[in-house]
Design a protein around this motif. Sequence first.
Motif, PDB file in Angstrom:
ATOM      1  N   LEU A  79      47.504 -55.717  45.671  1.00 46.21           N
ATOM      2  CA  LEU A  79      46.499 -55.264  44.720  1.00 46.21           C
ATOM      3  C   LEU A  79      47.232 -54.776  43.479  1.00 46.21           C
ATOM      4  O   LEU A  79      48.118 -53.924  43.562  1.00 46.21           O
ATOM      5  N   ARG A  80      46.867 -55.351  42.318  1.00 50.31           N
ATOM      6  CA  ARG A  80      47.479 -54.974  41.043  1.00 50.31           C
ATOM      7  C   ARG A  80      46.426 -54.353  40.147  1.00 50.31           C
ATOM      8  O   ARG A  80      45.293 -54.812  40.108  1.00 50.31           O
ATOM      9  N   TYR A  81      46.856 -53.340  39.384  1.00 48.32           N
ATOM     10  CA  TYR A  81      45.983 -52.728  38.391  1.00 48.32           C
ATOM     11  C   TYR A  81      46.735 -52.668  37.070  1.00 48.32           C
ATOM     12  O   TYR A  81      47.865 -52.179  37.006  1.00 48.32           O
ATOM     13  N   ARG A  82      46.120 -53.186  36.016  1.00 47.87           N
ATOM     14  CA  ARG A  82      46.742 -53.208  34.689  1.00 47.87           C
ATOM     15  C   ARG A  82      46.611 -51.835  34.062  1.00 47.87           C
ATOM     16  O   ARG A  82      45.515 -51.389  33.738  1.00 47.87           O
ATOM     17  N   LEU A  83      47.750 -51.143  33.896  1.00 43.65           N
ATOM     18  CA  LEU A  83      47.755 -49.831  33.249  1.00 43.65           C
ATOM     19  C   LEU A  83      47.734 -49.958  31.733  1.00 43.65           C
ATOM     20  O   LEU A  83      47.041 -49.220  31.046  1.00 43.65           O
ATOM     21  N   THR A  84      48.557 -50.858  31.206  1.00 40.08           N
ATOM     22  CA  THR A  84      48.635 -51.158  29.776  1.00 40.08           C
ATOM     23  C   THR A  84      48.785 -52.670  29.658  1.00 40.08           C
ATOM     24  O   THR A  84      48.925 -53.357  30.676  1.00 40.08           O
ATOM     25  N   PRO A  85      48.789 -53.227  28.454  1.00 34.70           N
ATOM     26  CA  PRO A  85      48.996 -54.673  28.341  1.00 34.70           C
ATOM     27  C   PRO A  85      50.330 -55.144  28.921  1.00 34.70           C
ATOM     28  O   PRO A  85      50.497 -56.309  29.208  1.00 34.70           O
ATOM     29  N   TYR A  86      51.285 -54.230  29.117  1.00 34.29           N
ATOM     30  CA  TYR A  86      52.611 -54.629  29.576  1.00 34.29           C
ATOM     31  C   TYR A  86      52.992 -54.064  30.946  1.00 34.29           C
ATOM     32  O   TYR A  86      54.013 -54.439  31.494  1.00 34.29           O
ATOM     33  N   ILE A  87      52.224 -53.126  31.505  1.00 36.29           N
ATOM     34  CA  ILE A  87      52.618 -52.437  32.732  1.00 36.29           C
ATOM     35  C   ILE A  87      51.521 -52.548  33.783  1.00 36.29           C
ATOM     36  O   ILE A  87      50.355 -52.264  33.501  1.00 36.29           O
ATOM     37  N   ASP A  88      51.910 -52.938  35.001  1.00 30.81           N
ATOM     38  CA  ASP A  88      51.005 -53.011  36.149  1.00 30.81           C
ATOM     39  C   ASP A  88      51.465 -52.033  37.223  1.00 30.81           C
ATOM     40  O   ASP A  88      52.655 -51.845  37.430  1.00 30.81           O
ATOM     41  N   ALA A  89      50.488 -51.433  37.933  1.00 34.60           N
ATOM     42  CA  ALA A  89      50.755 -50.678  39.152  1.00 34.60           C
ATOM     43  C   ALA A  89      50.410 -51.602  40.310  1.00 34.60           C
ATOM     44  O   ALA A  89      49.360 -52.252  40.301  1.00 34.60           O
ATOM     45  N   ILE A  90      51.309 -51.694  41.311  1.00 31.82           N
ATOM     46  CA  ILE A  90      51.164 -52.692  42.366  1.00 31.82           C
ATOM     47  C   ILE A  90      51.280 -52.014  43.726  1.00 31.82           C
ATOM     48  O   ILE A  90      52.227 -51.269  43.972  1.00 31.82           O
ATOM     49  N   GLY A  91      50.317 -52.297  44.602  1.00 32.17           N
ATOM     50  CA  GLY A  91      50.369 -51.855  45.992  1.00 32.17           C
ATOM     51  C   GLY A  91      50.352 -53.080  46.888  1.00 32.17           C
ATOM     52  O   GLY A  91      49.550 -53.994  46.677  1.00 32.17           O
ATOM     53  N   THR A  92      51.230 -53.133  47.889  1.00 34.92           N
ATOM     54  CA  THR A  92      51.368 -54.322  48.729  1.00 34.92           C
ATOM     55  C   THR A  92      51.479 -53.923  50.190  1.00 34.92           C
ATOM     56  O   THR A  92      52.165 -52.954  50.521  1.00 34.92           O
ATOM     57  N   TYR A  93      50.811 -54.690  51.064  1.00 33.22           N
ATOM     58  CA  TYR A  93      51.031 -54.584  52.503  1.00 33.22           C
ATOM     59  C   TYR A  93      51.743 -55.858  52.932  1.00 33.22           C
ATOM     60  O   TYR A  93      51.282 -56.962  52.626  1.00 33.22           O
ATOM     61  N   LEU A  94      52.875 -55.722  53.637  1.00 26.64           N
ATOM     62  CA  LEU A  94      53.659 -56.876  54.090  1.00 26.64           C
ATOM     63  C   LEU A  94      53.809 -56.849  55.601  1.00 26.64           C
ATOM     64  O   LEU A  94      54.104 -55.810  56.179  1.00 26.64           O
ATOM     65  N   ASP A  95      53.614 -57.993  56.227  1.00 27.53           N
ATOM     66  CA  ASP A  95      53.917 -58.186  57.642  1.00 27.53           C
ATOM     67  C   ASP A  95      54.900 -59.349  57.692  1.00 27.53           C
ATOM     68  O   ASP A  95      54.528 -60.497  57.466  1.00 27.53           O
ATOM     69  N   GLU A  96      56.169 -59.043  57.967  1.00 28.36           N
ATOM     70  CA  GLU A  96      57.219 -60.062  57.926  1.00 28.36           C
ATOM     71  C   GLU A  96      57.290 -60.890  59.192  1.00 28.36           C
ATOM     72  O   GLU A  96      58.169 -61.732  59.333  1.00 28.36           O
ATOM     73  N   GLY A  97      56.363 -60.676  60.108  1.00 28.57           N
ATOM     74  CA  GLY A  97      56.283 -61.517  61.296  1.00 28.57           C
ATOM     75  C   GLY A  97      57.256 -61.108  62.379  1.00 28.57           C
ATOM     76  O   GLY A  97      58.065 -60.198  62.230  1.00 28.57           O
ATOM     77  N   ASP A  98      57.156 -61.789  63.504  1.00 28.43           N
ATOM     78  CA  ASP A  98      58.013 -61.536  64.654  1.00 28.43           C
ATOM     79  C   ASP A  98      59.029 -62.670  64.739  1.00 28.43           C
ATOM     80  O   ASP A  98      58.713 -63.772  65.178  1.00 28.43           O
ATOM     81  N   ALA A  99      60.252 -62.400  64.277  1.00 27.27           N
ATOM     82  CA  ALA A  99      61.311 -63.410  64.287  1.00 27.27           C
ATOM     83  C   ALA A  99      62.179 -63.294  65.543  1.00 27.27           C
ATOM     84  O   ALA A  99      63.280 -63.820  65.582  1.00 27.27           O
ATOM     85  N   ARG A 100      61.708 -62.582  66.550  1.00 31.11           N
ATOM     86  CA  ARG A 100      62.363 -62.431  67.858  1.00 31.11           C
ATOM     87  C   ARG A 100      63.704 -61.707  67.786  1.00 31.11           C
ATOM     88  O   ARG A 100      64.417 -61.666  68.757  1.00 31.11           O
ATOM     89  N   VAL A 101      64.067 -61.192  66.644  1.00 33.92           N
ATOM     90  CA  VAL A 101      65.232 -60.332  66.514  1.00 33.92           C
ATOM     91  C   VAL A 101      64.763 -59.008  65.925  1.00 33.92           C
ATOM     92  O   VAL A 101      65.116 -57.939  66.382  1.00 33.92           O
ATOM     93  N   VAL A 102      63.942 -59.113  64.891  1.00 35.22           N
ATOM     94  CA  VAL A 102      63.350 -57.947  64.248  1.00 35.22           C
ATOM     95  C   VAL A 102      61.909 -58.270  63.878  1.00 35.22           C
ATOM     96  O   VAL A 102      61.574 -59.418  63.565  1.00 35.22           O
ATOM     97  N   LYS A 103      61.073 -57.262  63.941  1.00 37.34           N
ATOM     98  CA  LYS A 103      59.665 -57.381  63.572  1.00 37.34           C
ATOM     99  C   LYS A 103      59.428 -56.251  62.571  1.00 37.34           C
ATOM    100  O   LYS A 103      59.577 -55.084  62.921  1.00 37.34           O
ATOM    101  N   ARG A 104      59.119 -56.593  61.313  1.00 36.57           N
ATOM    102  CA  ARG A 104      59.006 -55.582  60.266  1.00 36.57           C
ATOM    103  C   ARG A 104      57.667 -55.707  59.564  1.00 36.57           C
ATOM    104  O   ARG A 104      57.207 -56.805  59.260  1.00 36.57           O
ATOM    105  N   LYS A 105      57.068 -54.548  59.281  1.00 36.20           N
ATOM    106  CA  LYS A 105      55.846 -54.499  58.477  1.00 36.20           C
ATOM    107  C   LYS A 105      55.803 -53.162  57.762  1.00 36.20           C
ATOM    108  O   LYS A 105      56.454 -52.212  58.187  1.00 36.20           O
ATOM    109  N   GLY A 106      55.048 -53.114  56.667  1.00 37.82           N
ATOM    110  CA  GLY A 106      54.955 -51.860  55.934  1.00 37.82           C
ATOM    111  C   GLY A 106      54.257 -52.013  54.610  1.00 37.82           C
ATOM    112  O   GLY A 106      53.711 -53.072  54.283  1.00 37.82           O
ATOM    113  N   GLY A 107      54.277 -50.937  53.838  1.00 33.27           N
ATOM    114  CA  GLY A 107      53.627 -50.907  52.535  1.00 33.27           C
ATOM    115  C   GLY A 107      54.636 -50.697  51.427  1.00 33.27           C
ATOM    116  O   GLY A 107      55.687 -50.084  51.621  1.00 33.27           O
ATOM    117  N   ALA A 108      54.301 -51.221  50.247  1.00 34.93           N
ATOM    118  CA  ALA A 108      55.200 -51.124  49.091  1.00 34.93           C
ATOM    119  C   ALA A 108      54.416 -50.645  47.880  1.00 34.93           C
ATOM    120  O   ALA A 108      53.232 -50.958  47.732  1.00 34.93           O
TER     121      ALA A 108
END
Length: 172
Positions: A83-112
Amino acid sequence: FHNPWVMELRYNYAHTTGSITTHTALIGFGYQFEHSSTPGPVWNTQRYGFYPSDQRWEVTGMAGSTVVNNFNSPHGVAWGAELRYRLTPYIDAIGTYLDEGDARVVKRKGGAGQLGLKREFLHHHADVGVAGGFYFARDEDYNGPPTQLLGGLVTTRTQVLGLLTMTATYRF
């Protein structure tokens, strides 16, 4: 050069008292997407203020693959929502949820969370940008014999990682 091609030649000199003195030369060539009636880059700053638009929010869905860099190179299905929100014509605030999947060695997910710098062109239909921030990730590592990755012990840890992303967008 003739429009829309541009060239930049730059020389930098840095003198320090306690370290090395440096000389840097840079030459760059580029293509300018917004044409000008005069040679050189377009610097018409009045055009780049806010324009009457309610398009300040942007939602993005992402899907891909995770590959772990080891001798087996296991894969996982990765996805995210942004989700992006335009603060000014040049600057965005960005929130992201990521699920990097289960690669059978590491399973990572989180927010950015990130702040992004961008530049619009082609009459506000396209933009390019770069963003940086933090990724709060939760890892589930499989700790077991290499031949029995699925049957090994699982440890969970939370970590804060740096995140740098680049974007290119075209709006139809």
